[in-house]
Scaffold this motif. Sequence first.
Motif: not given
Length: 478
Positions: A267, A273-275
């Motif tokens: 993050k 962190d959005r994968r």
Amino acid sequence: MTTFVDRVELHVAAGSGGHGCASVHREKFKPLGGPDGGNGGRGGDVILVVDQSVTTLLDYHHKPHRSATNGKPGEGGNRSGKDGVDLVLPVPDGTVVLDKDGNVLADLVGEGTSFVAADGGRGGLGNAALASARRKAPGFALLGVPGGMMDIVLELKTVADVALVGYPSAGKSSLISVLSAAKPKIADYPFTTLVPNLGVVTAGETVYTIADVPGLIPGASQGKGLGLEFLRHVERCSVLVHVLDTATLESERDPISDLDIIEEELKQYGGLDRRPRMVVLNKIDVPDGKDLAEMVRPDLEARGYRVFEVSAVAHLGLKELSFALAEVVGGARAAKPKEEATRIVIRPKAVDDAGFTVVQEEDGLFRVRGEKPERWVRQTDFNNDEAVGYLADRLNRLGVEASLMKAGARSGDGVAIGPEENAVVFDWEPTVMAGAEMLGRRGEDHRLDVPRPAAQRRRDKQAERDESEKEYDDFEPF
């Protein structure tokens, strides 16, 4: 011993253009047969090209200075100089090109993708190309333009479908070694993996690549440990797989806390962190590891993770993991927008764009900046009065003199053409007509004059009128 290098500073210099030739054709009974000086050759470009056989930037680490060849000068007999040879530099797939300030210039992904890092200088025109109806025998030629020079930074970001992330000694290298044919270094101490390892996995009809990269520790996003050297290599991956050690001997660690720390680092780095992410609980062949995996699995699934219990040593749970990864990779590939055909964007010049600017600086100096006037100055031989007059003609036709008068320049004021570090400075003397127009028949030789029929004289007069309306740059064949 092979060394992996994924960041280098490269100094590139394109080739300079060859000088034009000032020559007059001579033969028996015809000593002045007219100008026949050839043009100079163009300098070679420096081009970066993606080559799948190249996997490291090591070669540029040892040899950071690269130059293309210069163009050859023109010769008499209308012989143009040979162009310089382009310097093609192969780089790995996934190389990012940045300037010294960190601005991205190009992102090279895909075999054959190229980027011109430095443009070769154009060759100077010979006096044969400069001849016209008014200027039958030019006694000068244009100089070649120096090639472009640039300092760039090359960064390699691994191109893979899946990235294995986790603490040092979590078993990432062991996992990639049994999922693929990769043979990374495996040992029972931290930071065994110091460079990214790539492996190819086949699961049914899906073939994908998996990357084993150096382990993370707290503070990696700020550069601690292997830090940014690791995180750079997971930016392109479609799926992140947390490899958690269920048999660690460190009492202050457990799979849940390891996961939270790695998630925080992803993050902090930004965007990772959005994968899509999955969790692998490794080392279940150890009795305590199996018990711990069963204990933490419900908590991980409650967070929304797909969890797999595996053992790289005992080859447990690997088939299910490989097919699950193939499913996620296939979905990511399907969701990826199709590449559009290359588009050419045409941006016409504004109607009031003169192609140059005139600015008065604090010390009273008037500075002229623009691609054409700066290039023309570099092409001028200031030891030749006729060449200087030709430059004056070009600047006057471009509107530089009128702009200087409009900006408030007066006779004797200092004028600089070009940047501060490489400018031509002179005292300005305004004239009604410049260069050849003031001198009348500059560039002609009365020995070349022969009686002309009336029709020819009319054509010559019309050619003179047409030339007076043309941009001098139109004569340049580039």
